[in-house]
Every structure is written in structure tokens, then in C-alpha cells.
Design a protein around this motif. Structure first.
Motif: not given
Length: 181
Positions: A5-14, A150-158, A26-36
Motif C-alpha cells: 500500500v502506498t497511500a490510503v484515502s477516504s471522504n465522507g462526502t461525495y 479495481v473495485m472490491s468488497v471487504v471480507r475481513q475488516g482491519g 475497513l469494515l466487514t461487508g461495508l467498506g471504508v469507515e466514514g467513506d461516502v
């Protein structure tokens, strides 16, 4: 070079770009905590209008930084998070992965690759002419290759941080090539 991983990013708004963070969760079955785009059902604005109950196959967007290098050679300046990805990588050919590949990221997180990101016209609003550079036409078949991650789904959070290693686990059985999701 090992995949990392070289960078991580998130945004709570579109918005088109996502600010870089020191870490994302990452939250199992949901995605990035706090990301829109986190959630069990679609969060892409167009798809929410037309298919609001469809499963969210776009919980986490990963993009290879090698694409940024390729774009720089063509005169574009793109940095991590600017194209809306959550996780920027180096040393892994994301586009060559089959559907269902598992990416073990850092100490705990696991995401399952669901498909290719379908780039939209907003990319040209970010930098004029960039959209045509994230498509590649196969001259033999006439098929497009979508190069914007690529797009993905979270199978195990962390927790995921820059510098975390990425390990690929390929699915058993015949591999299905990635399609747009």
C-alpha cells in the motif's frame, strides 16, 4: 519489489477526489469507515437512483500507482486519492487479477476483487484529456481495457496504512477475468 500500500484515502462526502489519511479502517461487508461509498447496498449516485437495492460491489476502490507513472509520461500529474481511490498500491498488477481474488492487506484486512472500475466523464473535468488515457483499446478484438483500478468488497475488516504489505490469494477453479462493476 513486493506488493504494498502506498497511500490510503477516504471522504465522507461525495467529491471526485479523496484526501489522503494516515490510516483507514475497513469494515466487514461495508467498506471504508466514514467513506461516502461504504454500505451493503450501492452508494454510487447514478446507481442509487436506478438500482438502490443492488449489493454494493464497489465498497473499496484500489488503484495501482504505476498508472500515475504512465500518465506522467503523457504529461498528466496525478497523485494518490485524486481519482477517488481508497487504496493506492505499487508492485501488484491489479488489472490482471481474476474476479474473486482475495487481497490480504496489512495484518488483518481482506478484500475480494469484484471487478474493474468503470471510469466516468468526471475524470476529464479533473484534467482535460485524462479519460481517454485510462482506457486502452485492443486493436485485435476492439475491446476496451479499463485501467483506472479495481473495485472490491471487504471480507475481513482491519486497519490499513501506507507501507502495509499486500498478499494475493487466487480463487480456486477456473478464473473469471474482471469486468466493469
Amino acid at each position: 519489489m513486493s506488493a504494498r500500500v502506498t497511500a490510503v484515502s477516504s471522504n465522507g462526502t461525495y467529491s471526485f477526489s479523496k484526501p489522503n489519511r494516515a490510516s483507514i479502517t475497513l469494515l466487514t461487508g461495508l467498506g471504508v469507515e466514514g467513506d461516502v461509498h461504504a454500505g451493503e447496498t450501492v452508494k454510487h449516485r447514478f446507481r442509487m437512483k436506478h438500482e438502490p437495492q443492488q449489493p454494493n460491489l464497489r465498497q473499496v476502490h484500489l488503484m495501482h500507482e504505476e498508472l500515475f507513472d504512465e500518465l506522467a509520461e503523457k504529461g498528466f500529474s496525478v497523485a494518490a486519492g485524486e481519482l477517488g481511490e481508497n487504496i493506492s498500491t505499487r508492485g501488484i498488477d491489479l488489472l490482471a487479477l481474476p474476479t474473486g481474488a482475495l487481497l490480504h492487506i496489512g495484518a488483518e484486512a481482506i478484500v475480494e476483487v469484484t471487478g474493474l472500475r468503470n471510469p466516468c466523464s468526471q475524470i476529464d473535468s479533473f484534467q482535460k484529456g485524462l479519460l481517454k488515457e485510462v482506457f486502452e483499446l485492443d486493436p485485435d478484438t476492439g475491446d476496451f481495457t479499463f485501467k483506472s483500478g479495481v473495485m472490491s468488497v471487504v471480507r475481513q475488516g482491519g486497519v490499513v496504512r501506507p507501507g502495509d504489505p499486500i498478499k494475493v490469494e487466487l480463487p480456486t477453479g477456473p478464473h473469471r477475468p474482471l469486468e466493469r462493476v
